[in-house]
Design an enzyme around this catalytic site. Structure first.
Site, mmCIF file in Angstrom:
data_model
loop_
_atom_site.group_PDB
_atom_site.id
_atom_site.type_symbol
_atom_site.label_atom_id
_atom_site.label_comp_id
_atom_site.label_asym_id
_atom_site.label_seq_id
_atom_site.Cartn_x
_atom_site.Cartn_y
_atom_site.Cartn_z
ATOM 1 N N HIS A 160 0.816 -1.223 0.000
ATOM 2 C CA HIS A 160 0.000 0.000 0.000
ATOM 3 C C HIS A 160 0.848 1.270 0.000
ATOM 4 O O HIS A 160 0.308 2.365 -0.217
ATOM 5 C CB HIS A 160 -0.936 0.029 1.204
ATOM 6 C CG HIS A 160 -2.013 -1.002 1.176
ATOM 7 N ND1 HIS A 160 -2.888 -1.145 0.116
ATOM 8 C CD2 HIS A 160 -2.361 -1.963 2.076
ATOM 9 C CE1 HIS A 160 -3.721 -2.142 0.363
ATOM 10 N NE2 HIS A 160 -3.421 -2.658 1.540
ATOM 11 N N HIS A 198 -6.307 -7.229 -0.559
ATOM 12 C CA HIS A 198 -6.424 -5.787 -0.812
ATOM 13 C C HIS A 198 -5.489 -5.377 -1.955
ATOM 14 O O HIS A 198 -4.355 -5.842 -2.030
ATOM 15 C CB HIS A 198 -6.091 -5.000 0.454
ATOM 16 C CG HIS A 198 -6.941 -5.377 1.626
ATOM 17 N ND1 HIS A 198 -6.541 -6.320 2.556
ATOM 18 C CD2 HIS A 198 -8.170 -4.969 2.001
ATOM 19 C CE1 HIS A 198 -7.492 -6.468 3.468
ATOM 20 N NE2 HIS A 198 -8.491 -5.658 3.151
#
Length: 346
Positions: A160, A198
């Site tokens: 991320h 994710h």
């Protein structure tokens, strides 16, 4: 398969996460690594080694200098400002704010450099992130020099983390750092396959306009899943990078057979690219019991995942990303590596 791990990854021991409107104990914890290590040591996979320090140069090859300086100084500056809790952002340069200037205040800089509010910066965060990228670099160095697969037990995770943003428990993008290190070592085509639940928004952003690093991701549909603003199928790259970002968003509750069929599509794209190195962002939060995810893998399905990836027959480095069903995380990680190793031996 060699595993690389550093005890320094446990230096980050955050106490605070914003989840569902409440401050809770973070899902991402040192316990994850301890459980993975315990299962690795019970397996026949091979030795666990410590990395050496690679310094900041590989980090600065993919991350902004000002951002790295902010991460290094944030905790000390936050304390010096008299704040009692852990450093968490509470304002951003949002759509209605120009966001042209980086504030001088540590609170303002937190918002400028933060992707989301759930991830705090604490004592030991920077040192743990440095150790985590050292783990990634040691693993990829081993694969580059030997051609053998490797596993980097990275913590904090990395996918991320964008060029100048942290969030989703990530500070330095370990997969991107490893991929760039391979490029700098002379590899002309490097691929990153992200199987975390994710979307790896940071990895995508770092390589979005490049054709030398292929980014392929299978993940939860961002229309209803963190990080929400990246990971859609129509995000395919920009400029020279057009076609070198490939996203496969899948709805919550996707069955394993559908996920594996999507993996077959991803593997076909990888084979067409013919990478000289494959970096796998290994998130085992696709497990059915994961508390912040919504796919349906069972323990034995991770063996199948490893076996499938071995069929690519590419030099491969696995780097740890997410996975928060703590009681099962060690089994699930080892099952992927065991499946991969068994196919290579076979």
């Amino acid at each position: 398969m060699l595993t690389f791990h550093s005890d320094k990854t446990s230096l980050r021991q955050a106490r605070t996460e914003l989840h569902d409107g409440a401050l809770v104990t973070p899902f991402e914890s040192p316990e994850r690594v301890a459980l993975i290590l315990a299962h690795l040591k019970q397996s026949p996979l091979g030795e666990v080694r410590a990395p050496h320090a690679y310094g900041l140069a590989p980090v600065l090859a993919v991350h902004d200098t000002g951002y790295v300086s902010f991460l290094e100084s944030c905790w000390q500056r936050w304390q010096a400002a008299g704040h009692a809790g852990e450093a968490m952002a509470n304002i951003w340069p949002a759509r209605t704010l120009p966001g042209k200037h980086i504030p001088e205040s540590v609170s303002g800089q937190l918002g400028y450099y933060a992707l989301a509010a759930e991830t705090s910066i604490t004592q030991g965060t920077f040192d743990a992130a440095m150790a985590s990228k050292d783990v990634a670099l040691a693993a990829v160095s081993h694969t580059l020099s030997s051609g053998e697969p490797s596993f980097g037990l990275c913590r904090p995770p990395g996918h991320h983390a964008a060029r100048d943003q942290f969030g989703g428990y990530c500070f330095f993008n370990n997969a991107a750092i490893a991929a760039q290190y391979a490029r700098d070592a002379g590899k002309t085509r490097v691929a990153i396959l992200d199987v975390d639940f994710h979307h790896g928004n940071g990895t995508q952003q770092i390589f979005y306009d490049r054709e030398d690093v292929l980014f392929v991701s299978i993940h939860g549909d961002p229309a209803v899943t963190f990080p929400y603003y990246a990971g859609y199928a129509d995000e395919t790259g920009d400029g020279p990078g057009e076609g070198f970002t490939v996203n496969y968003p899948l709805p919550p509750g996707t069955e394993v057979v559908t996920w594996l069929a999507t993996l077959d599509q991803a593997m076909a794209r990888l084979q067409a690219f013919a990478p000289e190195l494959l970096v796998v962002s290994l998130g085992v939060d696709i497990f059915e019991g994961d508390p912040i995810s919504a796919f349906t893998f069972k323990r034995e399905d991770f063996v199948t995942l490893g076996e499938r990836l071995a069929q690519l027959q590419r030099p491969t480095t696995f780097l740890m990303e997410g996975g928060y069903a703590v009681e099962d995380i060690g089994v699930n990680v080892v099952n992927v590596l065991r499946g991969f190793d068994s196919e290579n031996v076979g």
